[in-house]
Design a protein around this motif. Sequence first.
Motif, mmCIF file in Angstrom:
data_model
loop_
_atom_site.group_PDB
_atom_site.id
_atom_site.type_symbol
_atom_site.label_atom_id
_atom_site.label_comp_id
_atom_site.label_asym_id
_atom_site.label_seq_id
_atom_site.Cartn_x
_atom_site.Cartn_y
_atom_site.Cartn_z
ATOM 1 N N MET A 87 26.804 29.818 68.734
ATOM 2 C CA MET A 87 28.030 29.034 68.613
ATOM 3 C C MET A 87 29.176 29.882 68.069
ATOM 4 S SD MET A 87 26.471 25.384 67.257
ATOM 5 C CE MET A 87 28.077 24.572 67.198
ATOM 6 N N LEU B 36 36.331 19.647 66.552
ATOM 7 C CA LEU B 36 35.033 20.136 66.096
ATOM 8 C C LEU B 36 34.058 19.004 65.794
ATOM 9 C CD1 LEU B 36 36.078 23.101 63.763
ATOM 10 C CD2 LEU B 36 35.338 23.167 66.154
ATOM 11 N N ALA C 252 31.001 20.081 68.150
ATOM 12 C CA ALA C 252 29.807 20.601 67.472
ATOM 13 C C ALA C 252 28.560 19.756 67.748
ATOM 14 C CB ALA C 252 30.066 20.725 65.971
ATOM 15 N N ILE D 182 25.429 21.191 69.982
ATOM 16 C CA ILE D 182 24.106 21.328 69.356
ATOM 17 C C ILE D 182 23.061 20.535 70.130
ATOM 18 C CG2 ILE D 182 22.749 20.766 67.306
ATOM 19 C CD1 ILE D 182 25.246 21.400 65.638
#
Length: 279
Positions: A137, A159, A163, A167
Motif C-alpha cells: 500500500m 482514505l 483503505a 485491504i
Amino acid sequence: MSSEPAHSTSLGGTRTLVGLGRLLWEVIRKQFTVMFRYRVNFAINVATMYVFFAIVFFGGQAVVGGIGGSPQSLDSTLNGVIVGWFLWTMAQGAYSGLSGNITQESQWGTLEQLYMSPFGFGRVMLLKAASNVIQSMAIGGVILVLMLVTTGRTLSVDLLTIAPVVIASLLSVVGIGFVFAGLALIYKRIGAVSNLMQFAMVGLVGAPTADVPALRLLPLVQGSALLQQSMRRGIRLWEFSAEELSVLLGVGVGYLVCGYVVFKYCSRVARRRGVMGHY
C-alpha cells in the motif's frame, strides 16, 4: 477458586496479543529495513512500474494524435487506467511477497527457525502477509502520486474509503499468495509459474462486472469495481450497498482462508519430506 483459572486464561491471552503485536512490529521493521538497505533495487522496481504506466500513457496519446484524434478523447478511460494500475501495483506486491519471503528465508537458512517460533509458523506467515500488504500500500501510494503528477489528473482520495476497500481487495490475492508460498516450501523455485499470475491480475482488475456479475466472485474484481466508483465518482464507503460490501469482504476472507489451509497442508508435506530448510 473458579475465578483464578479464568483470570490466568485472560492474562495468558493478553500476553499472547502483546507478543503478536511486538512480533508484527518486528516483522514490519525488518521488511522496511531490508527495503531501504537495498534501496537501489527498490527504486528500480518502483521506477519500472511507473515507466510501464508512462509508456501506456504517452503511447496512447501518440496513437490518438497520429490518427487525428484529440488527447481529450482519452479522458473517459484515463482515470480508470490510473485506478486500475494503482490496485494492480499493490496486488502484485501483496501476492508475490509471501512466496518471495519463503524463498528468501530458505536462502538465508532461517526458514526452519521460523517454523520453531513459539507463535507458530502459520501465525508468523500471517504477520508477514500483513507486513507485505502494508508495504504494498505504501508503494502503491507512491505510484499513485507519480501517475497523477504525470497525467495532471485529479481523483477522489478518501482514505477512510480507499483503505478498507483496498485491504479487503488484497485479502483475496494474499490467499493466492499463500498457495504459491506453500508450493515454494515444497518445490522451492516456482517463479515462472508465479509470474503468470501477474498477467492474470491485469484481467481481474479490468473485469466487466456490470456485464457479468458472477465475475465478482473472482479475486480483485469486486474491489476494483468499488475502488473505481470511489476514486472516480467520489462515492464514500457508507454509500455502497450492504450487498456490495458483503461480496467484497466475503470473497477476500474466503480466498484468504482457503489459501491459508493449502499453505498449512503444504508445510506439513514439506516437513514430512524433510525439505523445509532446503533450497
